[in-house]
Design an enzyme around this catalytic site. Structure first.
Site, short mmCIF file in Angstrom:
data_model
loop_
_atom_site.label_atom_id
_atom_site.label_comp_id
_atom_site.label_asym_id
_atom_site.label_seq_id
_atom_site.Cartn_x
_atom_site.Cartn_y
_atom_site.Cartn_z
N GLY A 112 -6.05 3.38 -11.48
CA GLY A 112 -5.39 2.56 -12.51
C GLY A 112 -5.73 1.08 -12.39
O GLY A 112 -5.68 0.36 -13.39
N GLU A 115 -8.83 0.73 -14.21
CA GLU A 115 -8.53 0.93 -15.64
C GLU A 115 -7.84 -0.30 -16.24
O GLU A 115 -8.15 -0.70 -17.37
CB GLU A 115 -7.66 2.18 -15.81
CG GLU A 115 -8.43 3.45 -15.46
CD GLU A 115 -7.53 4.67 -15.36
OE1 GLU A 115 -6.50 4.61 -14.66
OE2 GLU A 115 -7.87 5.70 -15.97
N GLU A 135 -9.34 9.38 -8.72
CA GLU A 135 -8.32 10.38 -9.06
C GLU A 135 -8.75 11.80 -8.71
O GLU A 135 -7.94 12.64 -8.33
CB GLU A 135 -7.98 10.31 -10.56
CG GLU A 135 -7.21 9.07 -10.98
CD GLU A 135 -8.10 7.88 -11.30
OE1 GLU A 135 -9.31 7.92 -11.01
OE2 GLU A 135 -7.56 6.89 -11.84
N1 CAA Z 1 0.00 4.11 -4.47
C1 CAA Z 1 1.01 3.94 -3.56
N2 CAA Z 1 0.84 3.32 -2.38
C2 CAA Z 1 -0.39 2.87 -2.11
C3 CAA Z 1 -1.47 3.01 -2.98
C4 CAA Z 1 -1.24 3.65 -4.23
N3 CAA Z 1 -2.19 3.81 -5.15
N4 CAA Z 1 -2.57 2.46 -2.41
C5 CAA Z 1 -2.17 2.00 -1.22
N5 CAA Z 1 -0.86 2.24 -1.01
C6 CAA Z 1 -0.04 1.90 0.15
C7 CAA Z 1 -0.31 2.83 1.32
O1 CAA Z 1 0.41 4.05 1.18
C8 CAA Z 1 0.15 1.99 2.48
O2 CAA Z 1 1.56 2.04 2.52
P1 CAA Z 1 2.33 2.30 3.94
O3 CAA Z 1 2.02 1.08 4.74
O4 CAA Z 1 3.76 2.41 3.53
O5 CAA Z 1 1.75 3.53 4.50
C9 CAA Z 1 -0.24 0.57 2.06
O6 CAA Z 1 -0.39 0.63 0.64
C10 CAA Z 1 -1.55 0.13 2.65
O7 CAA Z 1 -2.54 1.12 2.35
P2 CAA Z 1 -3.49 1.76 3.46
O8 CAA Z 1 -2.79 1.83 4.80
O9 CAA Z 1 -4.00 3.06 2.93
O10 CAA Z 1 -4.64 0.66 3.52
P3 CAA Z 1 -6.18 0.87 3.88
O11 CAA Z 1 -6.73 -0.50 3.97
O12 CAA Z 1 -6.31 1.80 5.07
O13 CAA Z 1 -6.81 1.65 2.62
C11 CAA Z 1 -7.21 2.05 0.27
C12 CAA Z 1 -6.88 1.01 1.39
C13 CAA Z 1 -8.62 2.60 0.48
C14 CAA Z 1 -7.12 1.30 -1.06
C15 CAA Z 1 -6.19 3.19 0.31
O14 CAA Z 1 -4.89 2.65 0.35
C16 CAA Z 1 -6.26 4.11 -0.86
O15 CAA Z 1 -7.15 4.96 -0.92
N6 CAA Z 1 -5.33 3.99 -1.85
C17 CAA Z 1 -5.24 4.85 -2.98
C18 CAA Z 1 -6.32 4.55 -4.02
C19 CAA Z 1 -6.25 5.55 -5.15
O16 CAA Z 1 -6.46 6.73 -4.97
N7 CAA Z 1 -5.95 5.07 -6.37
C20 CAA Z 1 -5.86 5.88 -7.55
C21 CAA Z 1 -4.44 6.22 -7.80
S1 CAA Z 1 -4.27 7.45 -9.09
C22 CAA Z 1 -4.34 6.60 -10.55
O17 CAA Z 1 -4.50 5.40 -10.58
C23 CAA Z 1 -4.17 7.42 -11.79
C24 CAA Z 1 -4.50 6.72 -13.06
O18 CAA Z 1 -5.51 6.94 -13.70
C25 CAA Z 1 -3.60 5.73 -13.61
#
Ligand code: CAA
Length: 261
Positions: A112, A115, A135
């Site tokens: 997102g 996006e 995703e």
């Molecule tokens: N939603 C909720 N929480 C999130 C998040 C998300 N998208 N991305 C990161 N966080 C949170 C983590 O859970 C973590 O929280 P805690 O400390 O409570 O555990 C905090 O942020 C820090 O994140 P990381 O410990 O994972 O940090 P990192 O530096 O090791 O990794 C990252 C960074 C690679 C961005 C990893 O956090 C990640 O992969 N995040 C998710 C990315 C993702 O998949 N985004 C797509 C979401 S789906 C979507 O967006 C659908 C759509 O089309 C609208």
């Protein structure tokens, strides 16, 4: 009036005619929860109605523009509920404003986040910006334009590859593909976006509005219809004082003084 946000910061520079909106959920890397996106919607509607604002910058922090929809919030979503509320539709609605929005992206612009950057009119990125649609790895698909705007931005083959793998684009790759318009050093990108906003704010406000409308219309219609639409908008500018002033200033070899009429 712009202080009343919990998960966003809005600052307005009335002298320059610009505003900067900053996502402020650093603990979750600016995950886009429903409440923050509702605030973004409200902030953009307020800024669109504020005559002292002519261009808007949308940014995050040094680590993350936005790491996507809030997965913890979204994990429990059900189909009937998503259908009932038309889940994520209000993200797109937030961007239905007439003033240009420039994304200043540092760090993560994932899912997102990518996006939302693509909903902006122009993307400036820092060298450390990273764009992806991950995703597929979460057992879902992009839901806020990833399969649509990314195709228009980088072409079908690359967009398909990115959506099917979740692979990451660096800022320079995103720039060479045309997703991003310019790349800056990390500590320069926000300033560059604000400078661009000031430059846009110094132009004629009604003309800026018409240009944004015409460029966006190109994404929705055939070339023939788009050209006709553009020509009609072009014709309409001859009713503006700013067209008379702009062309007179050119002929008289002086800077134009637009009155936004
Ligand atoms: N939603 C909720 N929480 C999130 C998040 C998300 N998208 N991305 C990161 N966080 C949170 C983590 O859970 C973590 O929280 P805690 O400390 O409570 O555990 C905090 O942020 C820090 O994140 P990381 O410990 O994972 O940090 P990192 O530096 O090791 O990794 C990252 C960074 C690679 C961005 C990893 O956090 C990640 O992969 N995040 C998710 C990315 C993702 O998949 N985004 C797509 C979401 S789906 C979507 O967006 C659908 C759509 O089309 C609208």
């Amino acid at each position: 009036e712009y202080c009343n946000f919990a998960e966003l910061m809005v600052s307005v520079d009335r002298d320059e005619g610009t505003a900067t909106v900053t996502f402020a959920r650093p603990k979750s890397l600016n995950a886009l929860c429903e409440s923050m996106m509702t605030e973004l919607n409200r902030a953009f509607k307020m800024l669109d109605a504020d005559d002292s604002v002519r261009a808007i910058v949308l940014t995050g922090d040094n680590v993350s523009f936005a790491a996507g929809a809030d997965i913890k919030e979204m994990a429990k979503q059900t189909y009937p509920e998503a259908l009932r509320v038309n889940f994520l539709a209000h993200w797109t609605d937030a961007f239905k404003i007439s003033k240009p929005v420039i994304a200043a992206v540092r760090g993560h612009a994932l899912g997102g986040g990518c996006e939302v950057a693509m909903m902006c009119d122009i993307i400036y990125a820092s060298t450390d910006a990273r764009f992806a649609q991950p995703e597929v790895r979460l057992g879902t698909i992009p839901g806020a334009g990833g399969t649509q705007r990314l195709v228009r931005a980088v072409g079908k083959s690359r967009a398909m590859e990115l959506c099917l793998t979740g692979d990451v684009l660096t800022a320079n790759e995103a720039c060479s593909l045309g997703l991003v318009s310019k790349v800056f050093q990390p500590d320069e990108v926000l300033g560059a976006a604000q400078k661009l906003a000031r430059k846009i704010a110094s132009q004629s406000a009604p003309v800026v509005k018409l240009i944004k409308e015409a460029v966006n219309a190109s994404q929705e219609m055939s070339l023939e219809a788009g050209l006709a639409y553009e020509r009609r908008l072009f014709h309409s500018t001859f009713s503006l004082d700013d067209q008379k002033e702009g062309m007179a200033a050119f002929i008289e070899k002086r800077p134009a003084k637009f009155t936004n009429q």
